[in-house]
Every structure is written in C-alpha cells, then in structure tokens.
Motif scaffolding. Structure first.
Motif, short mmCIF file in Angstrom:
data_model
loop_
_atom_site.label_atom_id
_atom_site.label_comp_id
_atom_site.label_asym_id
_atom_site.label_seq_id
_atom_site.Cartn_x
_atom_site.Cartn_y
_atom_site.Cartn_z
N GLN A 469 0.80 -1.22 0.00
CA GLN A 469 0.00 0.00 0.00
C GLN A 469 0.84 1.28 0.00
O GLN A 469 0.30 2.38 0.05
CB GLN A 469 -0.91 0.01 1.24
N ALA A 470 2.17 1.16 -0.04
CA ALA A 470 3.05 2.34 0.10
C ALA A 470 2.77 3.39 -0.97
O ALA A 470 2.71 4.60 -0.69
CB ALA A 470 4.51 1.92 0.06
N SER A 471 2.61 2.95 -2.22
CA SER A 471 2.38 3.92 -3.30
C SER A 471 1.05 4.63 -3.12
O SER A 471 0.92 5.83 -3.40
CB SER A 471 2.43 3.22 -4.65
N LYS A 472 0.04 3.90 -2.66
CA LYS A 472 -1.26 4.52 -2.41
C LYS A 472 -1.17 5.52 -1.26
O LYS A 472 -1.78 6.59 -1.30
CB LYS A 472 -2.30 3.45 -2.10
N LEU A 473 -0.40 5.15 -0.26
CA LEU A 473 -0.20 6.09 0.86
C LEU A 473 0.52 7.35 0.39
O LEU A 473 0.21 8.45 0.84
CB LEU A 473 0.61 5.42 1.98
N ASP A 474 1.48 7.17 -0.51
CA ASP A 474 2.21 8.32 -1.03
C ASP A 474 1.26 9.28 -1.73
O ASP A 474 1.32 10.50 -1.55
CB ASP A 474 3.29 7.84 -2.00
N SER A 475 0.37 8.74 -2.54
CA SER A 475 -0.62 9.57 -3.22
C SER A 475 -1.55 10.24 -2.23
O SER A 475 -1.91 11.42 -2.38
CB SER A 475 -1.41 8.70 -4.20
N MET A 476 -1.95 9.51 -1.19
CA MET A 476 -2.83 10.08 -0.18
C MET A 476 -2.17 11.25 0.55
O MET A 476 -2.80 12.27 0.81
CB MET A 476 -3.22 9.00 0.82
N LEU A 477 -0.88 11.10 0.84
CA LEU A 477 -0.17 12.18 1.54
C LEU A 477 -0.06 13.41 0.65
O LEU A 477 -0.19 14.55 1.13
CB LEU A 477 1.22 11.69 1.95
N GLU A 478 0.20 13.21 -0.63
CA GLU A 478 0.24 14.35 -1.55
C GLU A 478 -1.11 15.07 -1.58
O GLU A 478 -1.17 16.31 -1.57
CB GLU A 478 0.61 13.88 -2.95
N GLN A 479 -2.18 14.30 -1.61
CA GLN A 479 -3.52 14.90 -1.60
C GLN A 479 -3.77 15.64 -0.29
O GLN A 479 -4.40 16.71 -0.28
CB GLN A 479 -4.57 13.81 -1.79
#
Length: 752
Positions: A469-479
């Motif tokens: 899930q790391a890449s999804k978390l990265d996108s979430m943090l950017e958002q």
C-alpha cells in the motif's frame, strides 16, 4: 523673549505659502498670493496721479534706468508692481491669482496702451516686474493707470490695488498743482486707505518756461504744500529729467543734486522708519481677515458636500463593517494557524516519528483519513497487531501468576532446601494438587507460545501490507498536503472578498473626507506659527487678531483623523499580508524508509520466558513399599538356611533404598529453583565470567525475571563481573540480575 518683526513677516509668508500649497483647490488664491508677495519689511509705495503726470518717467528716474515706456498719452494700461529680484523677470497675474512669466523684451506690449496685446492685457489683474535694483531693496513701487485716464477698467484696477499700499506719492505736473479733479482723487485715496500721500511736483526743471525769474524749489514746494495741506503730508519738487541725466552724464553728482531725488529718498526712508510697525500691523490684520474668510469658505464647502452625513455613515455603518472584518480576520488567522499546525504536525510525523508504526503512525493517519482504503487495510493489520500484543501480555501475565502459584504450593507440600525430606511424608492428595498446578502452568505456557507465534504472524502481515500500500499512501499524503494548501487559499480568498466589500462600502465616504485632508495637513503646520504670534501679541498690534483667527482655523474639525483611523484599520486588514503558500509542502522523500524503521521496531519480539515444568512424586507410598521389602529381606536373611543368597538380596534391597533416597534429595534438588540464599551461596563461590553491555541501556532487576523491580541501569560498553546464572539471566550481585541475551550483552565465561 520678544519676537522680531522679521520673524513675524516670516510667519505671514509661511502661512500664505502653506495656504497656497494645501488649500488652493478650496479658495481663490489671488489674495493669499498677494499676501505672500507682500510679506516683507519693505513698504509698498504707490506712484499715483492723473494721466500724463509723468509717473512712468518718475519711476524710471527713481530707479536710474528707463525701464517703463513714457508718452504724453496714457501709457500704463496695467497696474505694475516693481520690486526687487535677483534676476530681471516679468510675471503677470490674472484675477484668480494664476501666474504666467513673460520675457522682459515685451514689457511695453504687456503694460502700455495700444492695440497690440490688448486682448492679452485684458486678462491681467496686475504685473510684477522684478529687477536687481538696489533702491528696490527698501521699497516696492506701484505704477498705476491714471485716475482720469478716461478708462473705467484702468480706474477699477487702480482702486483694487489701493488696499495693498503702505504709502503713496501723488505726482503733480509743474504749473498745474492742485486741480479740483486731483483734490477729489486724493480725498478718495485718503478715505479708502487712510493714507495721506507725499506730494511730488514733477518737472521743476520747466520753471524757466513759466517765469523769467529763477525759481526756488523749496519755497515753491512749501507754498504749494500750504495750499494742499488737507490732502498731502508734504511736498517735494523734483526733476525726473535731471535724474535721468545724472544716470547718463559724467557729471552725475551735479545733475542728481539738481533733480532733488536725494532729498526724496531721504524723506521716504524717514517715513518708512516711522511706519514700520503700522505696516506690519496691516499685514497681520490682513492675514487675520483672510483666515476668517477662509474658515467660512471651508465650512460652507463641507456643508455643501454633506460631510456630517458622511461622518455619521462612517461612525455607525462603517464601524459595524470594520468590526465584522475584525472577526473575519481573527477567524482567518485561527484557520491559517490550524492549517499550518496540521501541515507542521504532518511534516514532523513523516520525518521524526517518536513511536512505533502501530501506536503513532496508524493511529494518527487513520484519525485524519479514516475513509482511505489503503489506510483502512493497514489500520486493520495494525489493530490485529495491537490485539495480539495485548493477548500475549495477558497470557504472559497469567503464565507467570500460575508459575508463582505452582512454586508456592510445591514448596509448601514438597519442601525446599534441607527441608526436602518433607516430600517423603507428603500425602498423596497434596502431591496430586501440586502436580495439577504444574500441568496448568504447562497449559498456559502453550498458550503463551501460541500468542507469540500469532503476534509474529500479524507483524509479518502488516509489513507486507505496508509494502503493497506504500504507493497509495504516497498519493494520499500528496492529496493531504494539497488539501491543506487549498484550504488556506480558500480561507484567504473569502477574507479578501470581505475586505474588498468593506473597502468598497466606505471608499466613497473616505474619498470625500480625503478631499478635506489637505486642510488637516495645513492645520498641523500652524503650531509653531501660533506660538510665535502668541508671544508677539503683547507688543505687536495685529498679532492677537492673527493668532485668534489661525487658532480657530486650526481647531476646526475636518474629520481627517477619523478617515486616517478607518484607513489605518483597513490597512491592517490587508489580505496580502496573509500568504496561504506558507502551508505549501511536499511529501518527504524519506518518509517510507522512516515508516519501515518504525515498523521494524514493532517487529522486535519481547524476550521469550523459559519455564521449567516439574512433576512431583508421591514418595510416601514408595517409602512404605521399601520398608516392607526391607523387613521381608531381613526376616528372610534371619531364618533362611542359604545365608549367602540372603545376603545378596539384602544388599540389593539396601541399594534400591539408597537409590530412592538419592532421587528424593538429589533429583528434587535439581528441580528446585535457586533461592535467594542459594544465589548468595553461589555468589560466595567467586566470579564465573564477565559481560560487556551492548544495548544503549540495560536494566538491573531484583530477580531473574522481567517482573523484577528495576534497581538501576547499566550503560553501553559497561563491563560487569558475573557470579551466577539462572534461566538465561546473569547475576552480578546480591539481588541484582541482568538479561543474558546476546542482543543486550556479550558474555564471556571463565575457564575452570
């Protein structure tokens, strides 16, 4: 300290210049401009007379140069002030006081009668001719059109200039002194200005044309003075032509003496010394009069513009809007602080976590973004880790409690130390109860090991889920960062709209007040001038009137302070002072590595507890069997005939009894945990090794268990002697134990 006259003239000049600078849009500036021009300790002397009395020629003679045009017809068409200047200059003023500069070469066109320049001259009120002439440093001369020139415009212009005059010279033509028209004009002059002119008989050089006998100028002038004593304060006969001849002749002294202009200059200087105070008084009173008029004019304009209604709107409606804006600004500041704090917390959270992944990261992130699918999956995994840790802790606690109960019951029934002989006589039921307790310990130990395995599995699952899930978390943090920035931008935009709305609501009234802002600036310049006038009012006539007039003008409320206060408050509400980009962030590149480190801390399993399970024996039943067997052998040996065989059986029975006793006192001793006394005894035997601390800090406990109380800590690289071992723990002193795990210490055992 007495204020000098020159200082008061400076006050008049400064006030006049300030009025022209700040208030020219409110008033006609002509009168203030003339006051500024006249604010010098130099008398303004009008050269007056009927047309063709020789006024222009007389002025040329007085100045020693032919600067003005002369003619038998009326030549001066415009009132001309001739004053001292560093450079030759001609400046024409219209009725509104506006000035226009012209070259000296066209002076005749500007001032003399004739068709040429007539349209231009008609726009002039007066002309100012500045010359670097020494005699003009002590007087300003005014050349006027004749009073009987037959031109009503000339006469009107001449009369307008009368109020500026400090003194006057009336020119009579030789042989025609005291005509009725002249008497009437002089009388009118006296009535309008209270000035009794000095009579000048011009052209005494023409006496020979009227009489063959020599003329005594002094007697002639006195005789004419007596005739006109009610109209002139004195009479002097002069010759303008002789004075001009003196300027061009080598024998200038002779011609100057004949012209009698020297006597005229002496008389004018004497008259000026006597009239200095009255001239200053006249200037001060004129300033007071103009100031009073100015105050009335300003009040009328403020009334015409509805300034009172404007003030009412600003103080009531404007105050409400500004108060609302204050609240909006406070809310904006709080919102931006909240958003910035959230961004800063997220920054710190991603770069400097203080706790485990489960405890800090997942709790924080799921609380902020509970709707995120990736976080929900990790939250479920972290929740499982938390539950397994709690389960492991509960099983460990129950295991240790059961072990404590079993040990206590074991010692009670089976004895310990030298009292282990008690086990030989323990009852069967008691031994069974002890055995059941140890079986319960064994069951709890199984649960404990199962919990450890479950926790390890949950941690492995969480670690794998994180990587997935790391890449999804990265996108979430950017958002998340983008949401924080957008929230700050939106809040600032809403505030900017409120500021613009408020500014628009009060802008019209502020512009109206700004129209009167120059009045306030002018009022602020009056402070020093008022103090000088206040000091001078006791010894200078006219100073008191000027002081009172300026003071009233200064105290007139133009509400400029209100406008400045409102504008100041609006300035403090400037939305540009709030930069939403201060919360702009980027996701730290290293956050995944930091998260993995935090997750790795969760994967460190607690040290496994080593439990030794005991199985107590019912020795009393065995003891009875041994005794019966021994008795049977004894009887057999006693009554048997085969004594050798009986002896062998007896020795075998004794050996079995010896083995049973050894099992009671030796094996039981091996199963029994070391007591404090045992440990102390072991400590007395000497050092068995040494250990070097590998961990940053290592707890020293009172017993060989994590349940023991921490008495002190050892630091990294610290070396200690080992005096005993028990269940993976190392004894370093009386009631002092440390973990023997390779993670915490490097243990070296001494050779025997």
């Amino acid at each position: 300290m007495m204020v000098k006259q020159d200082d008061l003239y400076k006050v008049i000049s400064a006030v006049s210049e300030d009025v022209l600078l700040e208030l020219s849009s409110f008033i006609h500036t002509a009168e203030w401009r003339t006051l500024a021009s006249d604010a010098k300790d130099v008398p303004i002397i009008g050269v007056m007379g009927e047309f063709s009395a020789g006024k222009s020629t007389f002025i040329n003679a007085l100045l020693g140069t032919e600067i003005l045009k002369t003619d038998i017809l009326p030549t001066t068409a415009v009132v001309t002030f001739i004053k001292y200047g560093e450079q030759e200059k001609v400046v024409a003023y219209d009725n509104e006081g506006k000035a226009a500069e012209y070259p000296l070469s066209i002076l005749d066109v500007l001032t003399a009668e004739g068709d040429e320049g007539n349209d231009l001259r008609s726009t002039f009120d007066y002309i100012e001719l500045q010359l670097p002439n020494e005699r003009l440093q002590t007087m300003t001369l005014v050349d006027t059109p004749g009073f009987n020139a037959g031109n009503e415009l000339h006469t009107a212009r001449s009369k307008r200039v009368l109020e500026r005059l400090d003194d006057a010279m009336w020119l009579f033509m030789f042989g025609l002194v005291g005509k009725e028209t002249e008497r009437q004009s002089i009388q009118s002059l006296c009535e309008q200005t209270s000035i009794m002119p000095l009579g000048i008989i011009n052209g005494i050089d023409k006496a020979e044309e009227y009489s063959s006998e020599p003329l005594d100028p002094v007697k002639y002038a006195r005789a004419e003075e007596r005739k006109l004593s009610e109209y002139v304060r004195g009479m002097i006969g002069v010759s303008s032509l002789d004075a001009l001849q003196a300027a061009d002749s080598e024998d200038s002294a002779h011609w100057w003496e004949l012209s009698r202009f020297g006597l005229l200059l002496e008389r004018l200087a004497e008259d000026h010394r006597e009239s200095r105070a009255s001239v200053l008084t006249k200037r001060l009173e004129r300033m007071a009069e103009l100031t009073n008029q100015l105050k009335v004019q300003l009040e009328q304009q403020m009334e015409a513009y509805g300034i009172r209604s404007c003030i009412l709107r600003l103080t009531v409606d404007g105050e409400k809007q500004l108060s609302g804006l204050d609240q909006s600004q406070t809310l904006l500041i709080e919102k931006l602080i909240e958003i910035n704090d959230s961004a800063s917390q997220l920054d710190e959270f991603l770069t400097r976590p203080k706790d485990s992944f489960v405890k800090q990261w997942m709790q924080w992130m799921t609380a902020k973004e509970s709707y995120n699918a990736a976080l929900n999956r990790l939250a479920a995994g972290s929740g499982e880790v938390t539950r397994q840790r709690q389960k492991l802790a509960a099983n460990e606690k129950a295991l240790l409690e059961k072990r404590r109960q079993a040990l206590a019951k074991h010692r009670e029934v089976m004895g310990y130390g030298a009292g282990r002989v008690k086990a030989l006589f323990a009852r069967k039921r008691a031994v069974k109860s002890v055995r059941l307790l140890w079986e319960s310990v064994e069951t709890h130990y199984g649960k404990y090991l199962s919990s450890r395995a479950d926790l390890s599995t949950a941690l492995e699952v969480l670690a794998m889920d994180f990587e997935e899930q790391a890449s999804k978390l990265d996108s979430m943090l950017e958002q998340k960062y983008e949401q924080l920035l957008n929230g700050a931008i939106a809040a600032t935009f809403e505030y900017r709209k409120k500021v613009e709305k408020t500014d628009k609501a009060v802008a019209g009234d502020l512009r109206l007040l700004d129209r009167f802002l120059p009045i306030r600036r002018f009022q602020l310049t009056l402070g020093e001038h008022l103090s000088e006038l206040k000091e001078a009012e006791t010894h200078t006539a006219g100073a008191a009137a000027a002081y009172e007039a300026l003071l009233e003008l200064r105290q007139m409320d133009v509400y400029a302070d209100l406008a400045e206060r409102i504008r100041g408050r609006l300035k403090k509400k400037d939305p540009d002072a709030f930069d939403p980009n201060t919360v702009q962030r980027a996701v730290p590149a290293e956050w995944k590595a930091i998260a993995r480190d935090a997750l790795q801390r969760d994967r460190d399993m607690p040290e496994e507890i080593d439990i030794q399970i005991r199985r107590p024996i019912y020795w009393f039943g065995k003891l009875r069997l041994v005794l019966l067997l021994s008795a049977a052998v004894f009887l057999f040996v006693t009554f048997t005939n085969d004594r050798e065989q009986a002896q062998l059986k007896f020795d075998h029975a004794v050996s079995q009894v010896s083995e049973w006793f050894e099992s009671v006192f030796v094996e039981s001793s091996m199963d029994e945990p070391a007591s404090e006394n045992d440990g102390q005894q072991q400590a007395d035997d000497g050092v068995i090794g040494y250990a070097v601390v590998k961990a940053a800090e290592l707890n020293v406990r009172t017993t060989y268990s994590t349940q023991g109380e921490v008495v002190r800590t050892l630091q990294q690289e610290e070396r200690v002697d080992i005096i005993g071992e028990m269940n993976g723990w190392l004894q370093i002193g009386k009631n002092e134990w440390i973990s023997g795990s390779d993670k915490y210490v490097q243990y070296t055992q001494l050779e025997e």
